[in-house]
Enzyme design. Sequence first.
Site, PDB file in Angstrom:
ATOM      1  CD  GLN A   1      -3.098   0.778   2.476  1.00 30.31           C
ATOM      2  OE1 GLN A   1      -3.130  -0.380   2.906  1.00 30.31           O
ATOM      3  NE2 GLN A   1      -3.747   1.777   2.597  1.00 30.31           N
TER       4      GLN A   1
ATOM      5  NE  ARG B   1      -3.095  -7.454   4.515  1.00 32.04           N
ATOM      6  CZ  ARG B   1      -2.398  -6.387   4.481  1.00 32.04           C
ATOM      7  NH1 ARG B   1      -2.788  -5.514   3.641  1.00 32.04           N
ATOM      8  NH2 ARG B   1      -1.223  -6.309   5.201  1.00 32.04           N
TER       9      ARG B   1
ATOM     10  CB  SER C   1       2.502  -4.377   3.774  1.00 31.12           C
ATOM     11  OG  SER C   1       1.324  -4.192   4.300  1.00 31.12           O
ATOM     12  CG  LEU C   2      -1.519  -5.260  -0.903  1.00 29.99           C
ATOM     13  CD1 LEU C   2      -2.470  -6.378  -1.361  1.00 29.99           C
ATOM     14  CD2 LEU C   2      -1.721  -3.779  -1.333  1.00 29.99           C
TER      15      LEU C   2
ATOM     16  CG  HIS D   1       2.081  -3.376   9.356  1.00 24.76           C
ATOM     17  ND1 HIS D   1       1.782  -4.613   8.842  1.00 24.76           N
ATOM     18  CD2 HIS D   1       2.083  -2.909   8.011  1.00 24.76           C
ATOM     19  CE1 HIS D   1       1.598  -4.759   7.468  1.00 24.76           C
ATOM     20  NE2 HIS D   1       1.536  -3.647   7.023  1.00 24.76           N
TER      21      HIS D   1
ATOM     22  CD  GLN E   1       1.705  -8.459   6.268  1.00 26.64           C
ATOM     23  OE1 GLN E   1       0.439  -8.115   6.069  1.00 26.64           O
ATOM     24  NE2 GLN E   1       2.337  -8.847   5.131  1.00 26.64           N
TER      25      GLN E   1
END
Length: 301
Positions: free
Chosen positions: A10, A117, A92-93, A197, A246
């Site tokens: 992202q 998500r 991440s994503l 996060h 995560q």
Amino acid sequence: MTTALMFSGQGAQKVGMGKDLYENSEIARALYDKADEILGWKITDLSFEGPQEALTETKVCQVALFVHGYAVYEIMKAQGKLGDVKVAMGLSLGEVTAYTAAGVFDFETGLKVVAERARLMQEACEATNGSMAAVIGVERDVVAAFCEEMDVEMANLNCPGQIVISGEASKIAAAVEAGKERGFRRVMPLDVAGAYHSRLMMPAREGFAAYLAEVEFKAPQFTVFTNTTGKEVSEPNDLREALVKQVVSSVLWEDCLVNAAAGGVDLFWELGVGGVLKGQVKRTNKDWANAAFETWADLEA
């Protein structure tokens, strides 16, 4: 050569992403049209035309980056360019995109996982008052101690000298001022919707765990690394747990890169938007070979 594929996280999104792929590739067109159908709303319109404000929303940009990255992967696969690929990983994503490319689940499942998500993370953003800031040019152990003192968390350890911190907006604002007072090379607030996060994402973590419990995970066909440890992960249940954890854990991206190289990777390919990950590879080790693939022109070369 042993190649690692890297998928965007992202923040990399931009209006127009994927439009030329859709116009020039039947593979991309089929994936984008399928995504529109599954989602019940047009990721094509928001990716290709924007506006930027709408594309930047968590529930939109995560899906947009997933579809774009996976489309690039499928085009390159059809072109016969991925014969040396042994590793897949994502920021991440992007880790969900990497798992999809590695066959942990199919495109439709991966899309639904990303959409859920993103929805849960957006809900968590709206329910809390969180923020993030970038800390540039400061050693990891110094930032770790600083975060403990300021009651915030290290969200992203992207590459040497580039760390993102996350937490309640007031505490991040205080950390930015304190960092400047201590002579940190650069500390700057980021324009984000929430504290990704970090512990502020705990509601999203719980919802995501419940959702993923019903999703079948298969053993990956490539070596994959998890952001939560920076290490290889291969057991389906471990893959599931890594994706859940995560959401609230530090993204150890630099560790993923270093461990991939230590495991024999000598070429890093970014399949994403803006060349962000390629830049992080260069800053981690300028001798590592790398390239980025985003547009139809990149794929035709």
